[in-house]
Enzyme design. Structure first.
Site, PDB file in Angstrom:
ATOM      1  N   GLU A   8       0.829  -1.311   0.151  1.00  0.00           N
ATOM      2  CA  GLU A   8      -0.144  -0.062  -0.103  1.00  0.00           C
ATOM      3  C   GLU A   8       0.959   1.186  -0.013  1.00  0.00           C
ATOM      4  O   GLU A   8       0.508   2.389   0.429  1.00  0.00           O
ATOM      5  CB  GLU A   8      -0.966  -0.137   1.461  1.00  0.00           C
ATOM      6  CG  GLU A   8      -1.923  -1.227   1.267  1.00  0.00           C
ATOM      7  CD  GLU A   8      -3.086  -1.209   0.269  1.00  0.00           C
ATOM      8  OE1 GLU A   8      -3.220  -0.320  -0.570  1.00  0.00           O
ATOM      9  OE2 GLU A   8      -3.882  -2.182   0.350  1.00  0.00           O
ATOM     10  N   HIS A  46      -2.790   1.702   8.570  1.00  0.00           N
ATOM     11  CA  HIS A  46      -3.919   0.755   7.897  1.00  0.00           C
ATOM     12  C   HIS A  46      -3.886  -0.403   8.739  1.00  0.00           C
ATOM     13  O   HIS A  46      -2.926  -1.045   9.111  1.00  0.00           O
ATOM     14  CB  HIS A  46      -3.438   0.575   6.544  1.00  0.00           C
ATOM     15  CG  HIS A  46      -4.325  -0.502   6.080  1.00  0.00           C
ATOM     16  ND1 HIS A  46      -5.766  -0.372   5.917  1.00  0.00           N
ATOM     17  CD2 HIS A  46      -4.204  -1.573   5.379  1.00  0.00           C
ATOM     18  CE1 HIS A  46      -6.386  -1.481   5.404  1.00  0.00           C
ATOM     19  NE2 HIS A  46      -5.191  -2.451   5.055  1.00  0.00           N
ATOM     20  N   HIS A  82      -6.702  -3.951   9.544  1.00  0.00           N
ATOM     21  CA  HIS A  82      -8.287  -4.502   9.411  1.00  0.00           C
ATOM     22  C   HIS A  82      -9.101  -4.799  10.693  1.00  0.00           C
ATOM     23  O   HIS A  82      -9.007  -5.775  11.172  1.00  0.00           O
ATOM     24  CB  HIS A  82      -7.860  -6.090   8.700  1.00  0.00           C
ATOM     25  CG  HIS A  82      -7.215  -6.088   7.410  1.00  0.00           C
ATOM     26  ND1 HIS A  82      -6.690  -7.168   6.602  1.00  0.00           N
ATOM     27  CD2 HIS A  82      -6.609  -5.015   6.780  1.00  0.00           C
ATOM     28  CE1 HIS A  82      -6.116  -6.843   5.367  1.00  0.00           C
ATOM     29  NE2 HIS A  82      -6.171  -5.430   5.497  1.00  0.00           N
ATOM     30  N   HIS A 113     -12.960  -3.980   3.652  1.00  0.00           N
ATOM     31  CA  HIS A 113     -11.457  -4.433   3.698  1.00  0.00           C
ATOM     32  C   HIS A 113     -10.931  -3.799   4.980  1.00  0.00           C
ATOM     33  O   HIS A 113     -10.062  -4.567   5.605  1.00  0.00           O
ATOM     34  CB  HIS A 113     -10.568  -3.651   2.499  1.00  0.00           C
ATOM     35  CG  HIS A 113      -9.182  -3.727   2.377  1.00  0.00           C
ATOM     36  ND1 HIS A 113      -8.366  -3.548   1.318  1.00  0.00           N
ATOM     37  CD2 HIS A 113      -8.208  -4.020   3.341  1.00  0.00           C
ATOM     38  CE1 HIS A 113      -7.178  -3.689   1.732  1.00  0.00           C
ATOM     39  NE2 HIS A 113      -7.053  -4.202   3.089  1.00  0.00           N
TER      40      HIS A 113
HETATM   41  O1  2HA Z   1      -0.310  -5.056   4.149  1.00  0.00           O
HETATM   42  O2  2HA Z   1      -3.068  -5.129   4.583  1.00  0.00           O
HETATM   43  O3  2HA Z   1      -4.059  -3.801   2.407  1.00  0.00           O
HETATM   44  C1  2HA Z   1      -1.157  -5.918   3.772  1.00  0.00           C
HETATM   45  C2  2HA Z   1      -2.685  -5.161   3.610  1.00  0.00           C
HETATM   46  C3  2HA Z   1      -2.969  -4.748   2.140  1.00  0.00           C
HETATM   47 ZN    ZN Z   2      -5.320  -4.024   4.006  1.00  0.00          ZN
END
Ligand code: 2HA
Ligand code: ZN
Length: 284
Positions: free
Chosen positions: A132, A155, A157, A227
Site C-alpha cells: 500500500e 492501515h 483490518h 477491507h
Molecule cells: O499489508 O493490509 O491492504 C497488507 C494489507 C494490504
Molecule cells: Zn489491508
C-alpha cells in the site's frame, strides 16, 4: 532491483539514531496492539512514519548511495522526505518483536519520481515497502501540503469497522458517521470530523490510493469498504487511538443488535452539547 550491497552499515547507523529509536518503540507497541486485537491477521495492515526530521542535510545526501526505485505517479511534494515504512508481507506480531527487522527507510528523490531504499535483509532479501506504498505516500504528501503536524499513517483490518461496511445502509459518509457518533460520546469528542468512506477497491492499487486521498482530506480516518481502515496522527499511538475509538462505537452497535435491539444512539441534543464542549481534539 539493485543489490543492497554496502547498505547494512548505513542502515545499522540510522536505525540507532535516538529519534528513530523512539519511533521504533512506537511501532513495536502499536503493531503488538493490532495483533492482539485481531486487527492484523497474517500480514494485514501497514504503516508509515515521516522521519525526515531525524536527518540533517548531510545525512539525507547519503541516501542517494542506496538502491533506487522508480515511483509512478511522482510525489513532488515529498521531495527529500524520509519515511519508515512497514515491509511487504510483514506480520504485525513479528514487527512487534523486531521492528527494525520489518521496516525499511524510503527516501524520496528531489524530483519525487523515485525513492532510495535502505534497511535490513529478511530471509536474505531486502525488506521492501508495503503493497500500500502508493496510498501511504499520497496521504503523507497531503499532510505536508496541508501543513499538518501529523507524521503517522496506519492501515489495519479493524474487524468491527469492516463489519459495518458490509451493511449497505451504512455505505455513505453521513450514515456511517451518524451511527459511529451516536454510539459513544468520545467518538464525536475525539473524531469530530468523522470518517471518510472509500467504496470497495482492490488493495494495493493506485485507485485505492486516489480514493483515499480524496476522502481523507477532511478526516482523520477513512473506512475502506469490506477491507479495513486507515488513520493519521501526530504519532502512531494517536492514529491507533482513532481506530480504537471508532471500533468501540462499532462494537457497541453490534452488541445492542446481538441483544436483539436497535440501539437508541445519542440524541441530537446530546450530540450538540458534545459539539459545543471544549474537551475534544480540534477537528481537521
Ligand atoms: O499489508 O493490509 O491492504 C497488507 C494489507 C494490504
Ligand atoms: Zn489491508
Amino acid at each position: 532491483m539493485e543489490k543492497m550491497e554496502g547498505q547494512p552499515g548505513f542502515a545499522v547507523e540510522i536505525f540507532k539514531k535516538p529519534l528513530v529509536e523512539a519511533v521504533l518503540k512506537q511501532v513495536a507497541l502499536v503493531s503488538g496492539f493490532l495483533w492482539e486485537r485481531g486487527w492484523a491477521e497474517r500480514n494485514a495492515g501497514n504503516l508509515s512514519v515521516n522521519v525526515t526530521g531525524c536527518f540533517d542535510a548531510k545525512e539525507l545526501a547519503l541516501f542517494s548511495a542506496c538502491p533506487r526505485f522508480d515511483l509512478s505517479p511522482g510525489y513532488p511534494g515529498l521531495s527529500q522526505s524520509v519515511f519508515l515504512v512497514s515491509g511487504t508481507g510483514t506480520r504485525m506480531r513479528d514487527m512487534a518483536a523486531d521492528p527494525a527487522g520489518h521496516l525499511c527507510f524510503v527516501c524520496i528523490s528531489s524530483q519525487g519520481t523515485s525513492f532510495h531504499l535502505t534497511g535490513f535483509e529478511k530471509d536474505g532479501e531486502p525488506v521492501m515497502p508495503t503493497s500500500e506504498l502508493l496510498t501511504h505516500l499520497a496521504v503523507q504528501e497531503l499532510l505536508i501540503r496541508q501543513g499538518s503536524t501529523e507524521k503517522a499513517v496506519l492501515h489495519a483490518h479493524v474487524t468491527e469497522l469492516i463489519a459495518l461496511t458490509q451493511l449497505a445502509r451504512f455505505n455513505s459518509e453521513a450514515a456511517i458517521n451518524n451511527l459511529l457518533w451516536g454510539m459513544h460520546p468520545e467518538t464525536l469528542l475525539f473524531v469530530p470530523g468523522g470518517v471518510g468512506f472509500v467504496p470497495y477497491s482492490l488493495a494495493g492499487t493506485g485507485q485505492i490510493a486516489r480514493l483515499t486521498l480524496q476522502s481523507i482530506e477532511n478526516h482523520k480516518a477513512v473506512l475502506w469498504e469490506k477491507h479495513g481502515c486507515l488513520a493519521v496522527g501526530n504519532t502512531l499511538h494517536e492514529a491507533f487511538d482513532i481506530l480504537d475509538i471508532l471500533a468501540k462505537s462499532a462494537r457497541i452497535y453490534f452488541l445492542c443488535r446481538s441483544a436483539g435491539t436497535e440501539p437508541e444512539g445519542l440524541t441530537a441534543a446530546q450530540l450538540e452539547e458534545i459539539r459545543n464542549s471544549q474537551l475534544g481534539e480540534p477537528g481537521k
